[in-house]
Structure formats: C-alpha cells, structure tokens
Motif scaffolding. Structure first.
Motif, PDB file in Angstrom:
ATOM      1  N   UNK A   1       1.386 -33.460  29.587  1.00  0.00           N
ATOM      2  CA  UNK A   1       1.345 -34.354  28.444  1.00  0.00           C
ATOM      3  C   UNK A   1       2.741 -34.537  27.863  1.00  0.00           C
ATOM      4  N   UNK A   2       3.357 -35.657  28.190  1.00  0.00           N
ATOM      5  CA  UNK A   2       4.626 -36.037  27.560  1.00  0.00           C
ATOM      6  C   UNK A   2       5.743 -35.016  27.754  1.00  0.00           C
ATOM      7  N   UNK A   3       5.695 -34.262  28.830  1.00  0.00           N
ATOM      8  CA  UNK A   3       6.700 -33.220  29.116  1.00  0.00           C
ATOM      9  C   UNK A   3       6.820 -32.200  27.995  1.00  0.00           C
ATOM     10  N   UNK A   4       5.743 -32.062  27.224  1.00  0.00           N
ATOM     11  CA  UNK A   4       5.755 -31.134  26.096  1.00  0.00           C
ATOM     12  C   UNK A   4       4.851 -29.936  26.347  1.00  0.00           C
ATOM     13  N   UNK A   5       3.728 -30.170  26.985  1.00  0.00           N
ATOM     14  CA  UNK A   5       2.782 -29.112  27.299  1.00  0.00           C
ATOM     15  C   UNK A   5       1.856 -29.569  28.418  1.00  0.00           C
ATOM     16  N   UNK A   6       1.093 -28.618  28.955  1.00  0.00           N
ATOM     17  CA  UNK A   6       0.106 -28.923  29.989  1.00  0.00           C
ATOM     18  C   UNK A   6      -1.297 -28.773  29.410  1.00  0.00           C
ATOM     19  N   UNK A   7      -2.220 -29.469  30.027  1.00  0.00           N
ATOM     20  CA  UNK A   7      -3.633 -29.338  29.679  1.00  0.00           C
ATOM     21  C   UNK A   7      -4.386 -28.855  30.906  1.00  0.00           C
TER      22      UNK A   7
ATOM     23  N   UNK B   1      -9.506 -27.347  36.871  1.00  0.00           N
ATOM     24  CA  UNK B   1      -8.522 -26.272  36.848  1.00  0.00           C
ATOM     25  C   UNK B   1      -9.128 -24.969  36.373  1.00  0.00           C
ATOM     26  N   UNK B   2      -9.976 -25.064  35.357  1.00  0.00           N
ATOM     27  CA  UNK B   2     -10.637 -23.864  34.847  1.00  0.00           C
ATOM     28  C   UNK B   2     -11.496 -23.223  35.937  1.00  0.00           C
ATOM     29  N   UNK B   3     -12.214 -24.064  36.681  1.00  0.00           N
ATOM     30  CA  UNK B   3     -13.048 -23.556  37.784  1.00  0.00           C
ATOM     31  C   UNK B   3     -12.178 -22.882  38.836  1.00  0.00           C
TER      32      UNK B   3
ATOM     33  N   UNK C   1     -10.122 -14.816  34.162  1.00  0.00           N
ATOM     34  CA  UNK C   1     -11.042 -15.206  33.098  1.00  0.00           C
ATOM     35  C   UNK C   1     -10.274 -15.904  31.989  1.00  0.00           C
ATOM     36  N   UNK C   2     -10.448 -17.208  31.891  1.00  0.00           N
ATOM     37  CA  UNK C   2      -9.703 -18.007  30.913  1.00  0.00           C
ATOM     38  C   UNK C   2     -10.019 -17.574  29.478  1.00  0.00           C
ATOM     39  N   UNK C   3     -11.269 -17.266  29.217  1.00  0.00           N
ATOM     40  CA  UNK C   3     -11.679 -16.887  27.858  1.00  0.00           C
ATOM     41  C   UNK C   3     -10.962 -15.632  27.379  1.00  0.00           C
ATOM     42  N   UNK C   4     -10.710 -14.714  28.295  1.00  0.00           N
ATOM     43  CA  UNK C   4     -10.052 -13.457  27.923  1.00  0.00           C
ATOM     44  C   UNK C   4      -8.572 -13.634  27.589  1.00  0.00           C
ATOM     45  N   UNK C   5      -8.007 -14.772  27.962  1.00  0.00           N
ATOM     46  CA  UNK C   5      -6.574 -15.001  27.720  1.00  0.00           C
ATOM     47  C   UNK C   5      -6.284 -15.456  26.297  1.00  0.00           C
ATOM     48  N   UNK C   6      -7.316 -15.891  25.585  1.00  0.00           N
ATOM     49  CA  UNK C   6      -7.171 -16.329  24.192  1.00  0.00           C
ATOM     50  C   UNK C   6      -6.097 -17.419  24.075  1.00  0.00           C
ATOM     51  N   UNK C   7      -6.261 -18.488  24.845  1.00  0.00           N
ATOM     52  CA  UNK C   7      -5.286 -19.574  24.847  1.00  0.00           C
ATOM     53  C   UNK C   7      -5.953 -20.896  24.500  1.00  0.00           C
ATOM     54  N   UNK C   8      -5.142 -21.858  24.061  1.00  0.00           N
ATOM     55  CA  UNK C   8      -5.624 -23.213  23.846  1.00  0.00           C
ATOM     56  C   UNK C   8      -5.380 -23.992  25.136  1.00  0.00           C
ATOM     57  N   UNK C   9      -6.426 -24.277  25.858  1.00  0.00           N
ATOM     58  CA  UNK C   9      -6.275 -24.887  27.184  1.00  0.00           C
ATOM     59  C   UNK C   9      -5.735 -26.317  27.130  1.00  0.00           C
ATOM     60  N   UNK C  10      -5.744 -26.931  25.946  1.00  0.00           N
ATOM     61  CA  UNK C  10      -5.181 -28.277  25.812  1.00  0.00           C
ATOM     62  C   UNK C  10      -3.691 -28.248  25.494  1.00  0.00           C
ATOM     63  N   UNK C  11      -3.159 -27.053  25.230  1.00  0.00           N
ATOM     64  CA  UNK C  11      -1.743 -26.931  24.852  1.00  0.00           C
ATOM     65  C   UNK C  11      -1.116 -25.733  25.569  1.00  0.00           C
ATOM     66  N   UNK C  12      -1.004 -25.832  26.879  1.00  0.00           N
ATOM     67  CA  UNK C  12      -0.421 -24.756  27.671  1.00  0.00           C
ATOM     68  C   UNK C  12       1.104 -24.893  27.703  1.00  0.00           C
ATOM     69  N   UNK C  13       1.780 -23.770  27.527  1.00  0.00           N
ATOM     70  CA  UNK C  13       3.236 -23.776  27.445  1.00  0.00           C
ATOM     71  C   UNK C  13       3.889 -24.170  28.767  1.00  0.00           C
ATOM     72  N   UNK C  14       5.022 -24.840  28.655  1.00  0.00           N
ATOM     73  CA  UNK C  14       5.838 -25.127  29.835  1.00  0.00           C
ATOM     74  C   UNK C  14       7.291 -24.791  29.529  1.00  0.00           C
ATOM     75  N   UNK C  15       8.037 -24.468  30.571  1.00  0.00           N
ATOM     76  CA  UNK C  15       9.477 -24.222  30.470  1.00  0.00           C
ATOM     77  C   UNK C  15      10.197 -25.180  31.397  1.00  0.00           C
ATOM     78  N   UNK C  16      11.398 -25.586  31.018  1.00  0.00           N
ATOM     79  CA  UNK C  16      12.249 -26.344  31.924  1.00  0.00           C
ATOM     80  C   UNK C  16      13.018 -25.336  32.765  1.00  0.00           C
ATOM     81  N   UNK C  17      12.792 -25.349  34.054  1.00  0.00           N
ATOM     82  CA  UNK C  17      13.431 -24.385  34.935  1.00  0.00           C
ATOM     83  C   UNK C  17      14.927 -24.674  35.025  1.00  0.00           C
TER      84      UNK C  17
END
Length: 246
Positions: free
Chosen positions: A156-162, A167-169, A177-193
C-alpha cells in the motif's frame, strides 16, 4: 531559518552557554558518526547479543578501546548490556535503533570493498542477512516480492503491506499462527533494504517467518555476524512455493 537557541548562565565562571534545542539529536548523531561505534552498531543490528571481545574484533580495535566506545553507546541509550554468568553481552536498545542505522545506510550509497576479505563480506551481506532478526538483502526482498506476486501480500503506497486472506492461509499452513503475533494485518511493517534499494517485509510477521525458515533448515546462520545462507532445501521450497530462483 536559524535553529532556536537558549542561553543559560553558568555562575561558576560567568559564562553564557548556548544551548540548541536539537542538542540531544546532535549528541546521538555524534555517537553514530564514529567509525568504530558504527561498526559495532551494524554488527548488533542482526539482533544478536555480542560480547565486548567479539565487538572489538569486528571493529578491529583493542578491548580497552571497545569498552570505552560501548560505555558511550550505553550512555547514549543506543545499546544495553546484560550479564549472563561470567560474560557481559551487548545488544541494541530497541528496534528503533536498528531502523535508524538502516536509514543511514540507505542514504549512504552502496557498500565499498577494498580488499578480498571485504569483497567477500560485501557479497554475503548483500545476498542475505538479518535485520533485527528478520531477513534482509536480496533474499529478503525476493521473498517479499514472491509473496506479493502470489497475492499473499498487498503493498500500500510503499508505506506498509496488507496480509490477504490467502496470505493468512499460506502462513498458517506453514505453522505460523497469525493471531498469536498480535499484529494489525492491514498495516504490516516494511523496510527499505539498504543494499537492494527495494522494500522488504519487516516486523513480527517477518521475524516469525525467518524463525520458521531457520527451524525448518531452509536457511542457516553463516560464520560471519548477520550472514544468512540459503540451503538446498530452502532453494527447493522457495521455488515450489513462491517461484523464486536465486
């Protein structure tokens, strides 16, 4: 526009001291700007805890010099230390420090190699390394792009991943287990390598994926700090699952 400056009066020597509002940032910048301290911070960016002896060796300084630099980094809240048995280990104070180091690397141009040893190190770091525990380098970027092509991630706009439902499957079929990670799946962090100049997945999901790859024997840690090696089993898995051929 000039930066705002506060004036403080030192009664002991009748001196007026100029205090810039950005002094705290300047002090941190001075800490990071030293070549020895930057070398230590880069070594610690893989999320490993290292001893003063290990950091001295990597920075090519004496143990006494290393101790002096480590003390300054602790005082500057960039690293922390913990004692385990007879040894003291050092690690980054937080992921924010790792991100700051990566950001500096991103605006500093490509790595420079001026010897056979540094050329080998450069190639290994560029191919695959850990960045605060998750995969980075060519391998990290390739996996992220593979996940996007498969429709498991949306950028999403080179700002985050969804993370998509597919993908969850896929992740949960791997045993993550995605639920155990306690994350917002619509706002996954990204880094510029900083070696590839492309985005890669970061944060808890990437960390969990990296750990799973290590536990499955698809990747392994190299002899060099932060180095990651892709195994034959890993090559086969990536080709089968994500169409990646490195």
């Amino acid at each position: 526009m000039k930066a705002e400056v506060n004036h403080c009066y030192n009664s002991s020597n009748n001196e007026v001291i100029n205090m810039n509002v950005y002094d705290n940032i300047t002090q941190t910048a001075k800490l990071i700007s030293d070549a020895t301290r930057m070398s230590m911070l880069m070594e610690l960016s893989g999320m490993h805890s290292l001893t003063a002896k290990e950091l001295a060796k990597s920075a090519k300084v004496s143990p006494q010099t290393a101790s002096s630099h480590l003390k300054k980094l602790i005082e500057g809240n960039l690293i922390i230390s913990r004692k385990q048995g007879r040894h003291k280990y050092y690690q980054l104070a937080s992921e924010n420090v790792a991100q700051a180091i990566e950001s500096i690397a991103n605006i500093s141009g490509p790595l420079v190699a001026n010897s056979l040893n540094s050329t080998s190190k450069k190639k290994k770091l560029e191919f695959a390394r850990t960045c605060y525990g998750h995969l980075a380098g060519e391998l990290g970027v390739a996996i992220t792009e593979g996940l996007i092509k498969k429709g498991y991630l949306l950028e999403s706009d080179s700002t985050y991943y969804k993370l998509t439902k597919y993908g969850k499957i896929w992740f949960e079929n791997l045993g993550i287990n995605i639920s155990n990670l306690n994350i917002q799946t619509d706002y996954l962090a990204l880094h510029i390598d900083w070696t590839m100049r492309k985005n890669h997945l970061a944060g808890p999901l990437s960390l969990a994926l990296t750990k799973h790859f290590l536990n499955s024997g698809w990747i392994k840690e190299g002899n060099m700090k932060r180095e990651i090696i892709l195994t034959r089993c890993g090559e086969a898995f990536l080709y089968k699952e994500l169409g990646i051929n490195l």
